[in-house]
Design a protein around this motif. Structure first.
Motif, short mmCIF file in Angstrom:
data_model
loop_
_atom_site.label_atom_id
_atom_site.label_comp_id
_atom_site.label_asym_id
_atom_site.label_seq_id
_atom_site.Cartn_x
_atom_site.Cartn_y
_atom_site.Cartn_z
N CYS A 1 -4.19 -7.03 12.06
CA CYS A 1 -4.77 -6.80 10.65
C CYS A 1 -4.50 -7.82 9.41
O CYS A 1 -3.77 -8.55 9.54
CB CYS A 1 -4.07 -5.44 10.26
SG CYS A 1 -4.71 -5.13 8.59
N CYS B 1 0.61 -4.43 3.51
CA CYS B 1 0.74 -3.01 4.11
C CYS B 1 2.24 -2.78 4.56
O CYS B 1 3.01 -1.82 4.35
CB CYS B 1 -0.14 -2.74 5.44
SG CYS B 1 -0.17 -1.10 5.81
N CYS C 1 -6.54 3.97 7.03
CA CYS C 1 -5.63 3.17 6.19
C CYS C 1 -6.68 2.15 5.37
O CYS C 1 -8.05 2.22 5.55
CB CYS C 1 -5.12 2.16 7.52
SG CYS C 1 -6.01 0.93 8.17
N PRO C 2 -6.29 1.48 4.44
CA PRO C 2 -7.14 0.70 3.71
C PRO C 2 -8.08 -0.47 4.49
O PRO C 2 -8.98 -0.77 4.00
CB PRO C 2 -6.03 0.09 2.61
CG PRO C 2 -4.90 0.81 2.83
CD PRO C 2 -4.89 1.51 4.07
N ALA C 3 -7.43 -0.55 5.55
CA ALA C 3 -8.40 -1.69 6.44
C ALA C 3 -9.38 -1.02 7.10
O ALA C 3 -10.09 -1.44 7.81
CB ALA C 3 -7.45 -2.39 7.30
N LEU D 1 -5.43 6.31 11.70
CA LEU D 1 -3.91 6.26 12.01
C LEU D 1 -3.77 7.58 12.98
O LEU D 1 -4.47 8.67 12.82
CB LEU D 1 -3.18 6.59 10.89
CG LEU D 1 -2.52 5.15 10.45
CD1 LEU D 1 -3.80 4.59 9.29
CD2 LEU D 1 -1.45 5.37 9.30
N ASP E 1 -4.08 -2.41 16.19
CA ASP E 1 -4.77 -2.57 14.90
C ASP E 1 -3.90 -3.46 13.85
O ASP E 1 -4.23 -4.26 13.20
CB ASP E 1 -5.14 -1.08 14.31
CG ASP E 1 -6.21 -0.52 15.26
OD1 ASP E 1 -6.84 -1.37 16.01
OD2 ASP E 1 -6.16 0.79 14.91
N CYS E 2 -2.67 -2.81 13.79
CA CYS E 2 -1.61 -3.49 12.85
C CYS E 2 -1.18 -4.92 13.28
O CYS E 2 -1.06 -5.74 12.32
CB CYS E 2 -0.45 -2.59 12.71
SG CYS E 2 -0.88 -1.05 12.06
N ARG F 1 -2.09 -6.84 6.80
CA ARG F 1 -0.81 -6.76 7.05
C ARG F 1 0.38 -7.05 6.03
O ARG F 1 1.37 -6.38 5.84
CB ARG F 1 -0.38 -7.68 8.34
CG ARG F 1 -0.02 -7.15 9.38
CD ARG F 1 0.18 -8.33 10.68
NE ARG F 1 1.47 -8.52 10.93
CZ ARG F 1 2.32 -7.69 11.58
NH1 ARG F 1 1.75 -6.72 12.04
NH2 ARG F 1 3.59 -7.73 11.77
N ARG G 1 2.46 0.48 10.92
CA ARG G 1 2.56 1.04 9.50
C ARG G 1 2.96 2.67 9.68
O ARG G 1 2.20 3.36 10.44
CB ARG G 1 1.59 0.71 8.76
CG ARG G 1 1.69 1.79 7.35
CD ARG G 1 2.66 1.30 6.62
NE ARG G 1 2.91 2.02 5.30
CZ ARG G 1 2.57 2.14 3.94
NH1 ARG G 1 2.11 0.88 3.83
NH2 ARG G 1 2.91 2.98 3.17
N ASN H 1 -8.80 1.54 9.66
CA ASN H 1 -8.53 1.86 10.95
C ASN H 1 -8.10 3.24 10.70
O ASN H 1 -7.25 3.61 9.85
CB ASN H 1 -7.61 1.09 11.40
CG ASN H 1 -8.02 -0.56 11.82
OD1 ASN H 1 -9.22 -0.71 12.16
ND2 ASN H 1 -7.46 -1.45 11.37
N PHE I 1 0.95 -1.14 -0.01
CA PHE I 1 -0.17 0.09 -0.04
C PHE I 1 0.95 1.35 0.01
O PHE I 1 1.82 1.38 0.83
CB PHE I 1 -0.90 -0.06 1.34
CG PHE I 1 -1.87 -0.90 1.36
CD1 PHE I 1 -2.66 -1.50 0.16
CD2 PHE I 1 -2.39 -1.66 2.35
CE1 PHE I 1 -3.59 -2.43 0.17
CE2 PHE I 1 -3.29 -2.55 2.41
CZ PHE I 1 -3.93 -2.80 1.28
N PHE J 1 -4.29 5.47 1.32
CA PHE J 1 -4.78 6.04 2.44
C PHE J 1 -5.55 7.07 2.41
O PHE J 1 -5.36 8.07 1.42
CB PHE J 1 -3.53 6.10 3.59
CG PHE J 1 -2.66 4.94 3.83
CD1 PHE J 1 -2.82 4.59 5.29
CD2 PHE J 1 -1.88 4.39 3.10
CE1 PHE J 1 -2.25 3.67 5.66
CE2 PHE J 1 -1.23 3.22 3.63
CZ PHE J 1 -1.43 2.76 4.73
S1 SF4 Z 1 -1.36 -3.07 8.86
FE1 SF4 Z 1 -2.14 -1.36 10.15
S2 SF4 Z 1 -2.06 0.44 8.76
FE2 SF4 Z 1 -2.01 -1.42 7.47
S3 SF4 Z 1 -3.88 -1.70 6.80
FE3 SF4 Z 1 -3.45 -2.92 8.71
S4 SF4 Z 1 -4.29 -1.68 10.44
FE4 SF4 Z 1 -3.97 -0.35 8.47
#
Ligand code: SF4
Length: 516
Positions: A413, A419, A380-382, A386, A409-410, A416, A429, A384, A364, A369
């Protein structure tokens, strides 16, 4: 039944040894012997002695210098081993005229003669120049990071060290309380108690050592005024990252002439970062050639080409080169990606066996983002949010707004692998959103250097760097066996680095200079 020649250990043989006959013409030891006796002025050592009226006669510095350089040329740097060689090896016996100096004398000579070694380096360089081994047209500068006699576990900022001392004190208190409790219950296990007492003593000593260091030493400042890690065992050394891991030591930098790979200036620095080291190296070259050599004088740098790799690349260094009118070729970190000759270079690199790293194109990018610069938010693309790490971070000549993912979160995720740079990465990230590129004169200088390096002539000139300077490090490391500095403190380490590079130059004199 076979018959063998008879032999008898109970016999005596008188072997006459003529020391002069042992040092044969054409050998390295002969060149060294001749150089020290006929070309070098060793009166620079006289100020170190104060025994003209009383006291024992000292060992002649010529003898010590010869045996130290010969031992270093054979990869022996230990003073005890040099002492043993002077007792057991006939070449060393001959070169030292069987004077057999004690290892402490040898060690003191190496560690306490940094100033004189710098002078000798210069004298040897003069001999190289007089023999026509220096071309004065092109110098390549590079550094090599080497561990020194310092412990990396004893390094940290002052706050880190305070924390370390507190941790050790806590461990001591824990042992004390444990002993008190055990004493209440009855006689303790003597072996265990003895071991713990020793451990307590070691920990107390370590804590005292840290506290003493903190009271006696100021915080170390980096080039930008930020605190850098101190080291308790050798505060001049630096903790540095290398391709072989992290080490505590020095960067030995050498400026090498293109003609015969003679080192024209060598200096050891207690830093792992090379940018900022080119200026002192150029000053060293200028001083070395300052009017002492034929046709050079002060113009040596304005007439020569200076080559250095991307480690030395910085706006400040390029500004310095322009201001001094020096024809420098300093590569930037991205020069290979612009060079079509390196297009297929990745084919020859070892492939990562695990699928842990993902292709950078699949990762990503900032455009994936959702960034709102006005409200300083990022999603973020998920899906969440930042958190805002820095609203205006200056990296080089550009300003960025930095966002960071929440660790929780990461960690869990599902995206992951798309990202993060590496799925084994522990941190979250980070996203850097470009705000503006500063209009700085440095940008112009950097662009000009890029164009110079990318030109056909620039590539031809810069392409010679590897062949000029890397063989010198190869010789120092592989042939002369210099894998680490055995001393502490920048002055002493610098002396040892100069001694080794001087030895390299003596090797050049022996091979290409004289026909002895
Ligand atoms: S790794 Fe972290 S920043 Fe990247 S998409 Fe997942 S939650 Fe979002």
């Amino acid at each position: 039944m076979p018959r063998f020649k008879p032999y008898d250990y109970k016999q005596t043989v008188m072997l006459p040894v003529d020391f002069e006959q042992q040092i044969l013409p054409g050998t390295f030891e002969y060149s060294l012997h001749y150089l020290v006796d006929n070309e070098l002025d060793l009166s620079i050592f006289n100020s170190k002695f104060n025994n003209d009226e009383a006291g024992r006669p000292a060992y002649d510095p010529a003898i010590l210098l010869k045996i130290v350089l010969l031992a270093y040329s054979r990869g022996v740097t230990s003073s005890r081993k040099i002492e043993a060689l002077c007792r057991e090896n006939v070449i060393f016996m001959a070169l030292s005229a069987d004077s057999r100096p004690h290892f402490t004398t040898i060690a003191d000579f190496i560690s306490g003669s940094a100033e004189q070694i710098a002078d000798l380096f210069h004298q040897v360089l003069m001999v190289c120049d007089a023999l026509g081994l220096i071309g004065h047209e092109m110098f390549a500068v590079d550094g090599c990071k080497m561990p020194s006699n310092a412990c990396k576990e004893w390094s940290g900022t002052h706050d880190d060290l305070k924390k370390k001392a507190k941790k050790i004190d806590r461990a001591v208190r824990f042992l004390l309380n444990k002993h008190r409790e055990e004493d209440k219950k009855g006689p303790p296990d003597p072996t265990m108690r003895q071991r713990e007492e020793k451990q307590k003593e070691t920990l107390t000593k370590a804590s005292r050592k840290i506290k003493k260091f903190l009271t006696e030493n100021k915080k170390r400042q980096g080039r930008r005024g930020k605190e850098v890690k101190s080291n308790i065992t050798d505060n001049d050394s630096a903790k540095m990252k290398t391709s072989h891991g992290v080490l505590q030591g020095y960067t030995g930098v050498a400026a090498v002439d293109a003609e015969h790979q003679v080192v024209v200036h060598a200096e050891a620095f207690g830093t792992g970062q090379e940018h900022g080291l080119l200026e002192p190296m150029l000053e060293g070259i200028r001083k070395a050639f300052n009017g002492n050599y034929h046709n050079c004088g002060d113009e040596i740098l304005s007439e020569a080409k200076i080559l250095a790799d991307s480690g030395f690349h910085s706006g400040q260094t390029l500004e310095h080169l322009e201001a001094e009118g020096i024809d420098g070729y300093i590569a930037d970190p991205g020069f290979r990606s612009r060079d079509p000759r390196f297009k297929t270079a990745s084919r020859h690199k070892p492939q990562d066996s695990g699928a842990s790293k993902i292709h950078p194109k699949k990762r990503f990018s900032v455009s994936d983002f959702q960034v709102d610069l006005a409200n300083k938010t990022c999603v973020c693309p998920a899906g969440n949010p930042l958190w805002l790490k820095c609203a205006k971070a200056k990296i080089g000549e550009r300003l960025f707004m930095q966002f960071m993912g929440y660790q929780a979160d990461c960690d869990r995720c599902a995206k992951r692998s798309q990202c993060l740079r590496d799925i084994r990465q522990k941190g979250a990230r980070q996203v850097n959103v470009l705000l503006e590129t500063l209009s700085s004169p440095k940008i112009g200088i950097i662009e000009r250097m890029k164009q110079k390096i990318d030109s056909v002539f620039g590539r031809h000139i810069y392409g010679q760097r590897l062949g000029i300077v890397e063989p010198v490090f190869g010789n120092l490391r592989e042939t002369l066996g210099l894998r680490r500095f055995s001393l502490r403190g920048r002055t002493k380490v610098d002396g040892q680095w100069k001694l080794m590079t001087m030895l390299h130059n003596i090797g050049k004199i022996h091979r290409y200079g004289w026909t002895l």
